[in-house]
Scaffold this active site. Sequence first.
Site, short mmCIF file in Angstrom:
data_model
loop_
_atom_site.label_atom_id
_atom_site.label_comp_id
_atom_site.label_asym_id
_atom_site.label_seq_id
_atom_site.Cartn_x
_atom_site.Cartn_y
_atom_site.Cartn_z
N SER A 49 0.78 -1.09 -0.02
CA SER A 49 -0.16 -0.04 0.14
C SER A 49 0.83 1.44 0.01
O SER A 49 1.97 1.17 0.60
CB SER A 49 -0.84 0.08 1.40
N ALA A 50 0.33 2.35 -0.35
CA ALA A 50 0.98 3.65 -0.40
C ALA A 50 1.07 3.91 1.05
O ALA A 50 1.88 4.99 1.27
CB ALA A 50 0.07 4.53 -1.21
N ASN A 105 -5.31 4.00 -4.05
CA ASN A 105 -6.57 4.49 -4.43
C ASN A 105 -7.26 3.76 -5.53
O ASN A 105 -7.44 4.52 -6.60
CB ASN A 105 -6.61 6.08 -4.29
N LYS A 162 -13.61 6.29 -2.49
CA LYS A 162 -12.48 7.14 -3.27
C LYS A 162 -13.01 8.36 -3.99
O LYS A 162 -14.32 8.34 -4.17
CB LYS A 162 -11.76 6.33 -4.35
N ALA A 163 -12.36 9.28 -4.28
CA ALA A 163 -12.70 10.59 -4.71
C ALA A 163 -13.31 10.34 -6.06
O ALA A 163 -14.37 11.22 -6.12
CB ALA A 163 -11.50 11.43 -5.02
N GLN A 200 -4.18 20.05 -4.74
CA GLN A 200 -3.74 18.96 -4.16
C GLN A 200 -3.57 17.76 -5.24
O GLN A 200 -4.21 17.91 -6.15
CB GLN A 200 -4.67 18.23 -2.96
N LYS A 255 2.70 -3.28 6.47
CA LYS A 255 2.78 -3.50 5.07
C LYS A 255 4.34 -3.37 4.73
O LYS A 255 4.90 -4.06 3.84
CB LYS A 255 2.26 -2.37 4.24
N TYR A 312 -1.16 -0.19 10.02
CA TYR A 312 -1.52 -0.62 8.61
C TYR A 312 -0.13 -0.29 7.70
O TYR A 312 0.43 -1.19 7.18
CB TYR A 312 -2.56 -0.01 7.95
#
Length: 195
Positions: free
Chosen positions: A28-29, A88, A102-103, A130, A63, A59
């Site tokens: 994950s990021a 995402n 998500k966006a 952003q 990871k 988290y």
Amino acid sequence: CMLSVLINTNLLRACLLNGIKKYFFSSSACVYNASKQEKIFIPGLKEEDAYPAQPEDGYGWEKLFSERMCRHFYEDFGLETRVARFHNIYGPVGTFDGGREKAPAALCRKVIEANINGSNEIEVWGDGKQTRTFLFIEDCIEGVLRLFESDFREPLNICLLYTSDAADDSLRVDLGGRRIIKKSYTPGPSQRVYT
């Protein structure tokens, strides 16, 4: 979250016990150093930006630790491992509302709600400057397959960087002949910028 470390470690051990030659780990990021994610404009996180380590608590550490386990199982036992860092992921059956979406899904929902309510404005979190990284689920699957079949052994970002145009202060959506226009941005529920 930290119990996942046991799952991942036991899966790696099971690969050795059962003669499995290759292992895929979904990372994950959230492994990235949190201080690198505090700015509004992030030009894109590079794989090496995970160190010095200061990931998201729980988290992110799980990871990052599991990524290291994959590396050591290759170095110590010859188990081929592939690690993808996802950012995402969204798609047609993803969460649509409730605050965890998500966006892209949130924006679609807001546009539909505005259309139903006869409004020409939607709320967009942030200031419009952003950056975010997104990945459509079909592209995610393609990326995983390509990585798994490759010889690349280091953790790899699988994402697309999206940047909004700071000069454009409106989001325009043509829906059923009516335009939804957003002229101002609203601070979100968190000061932290996630990519």
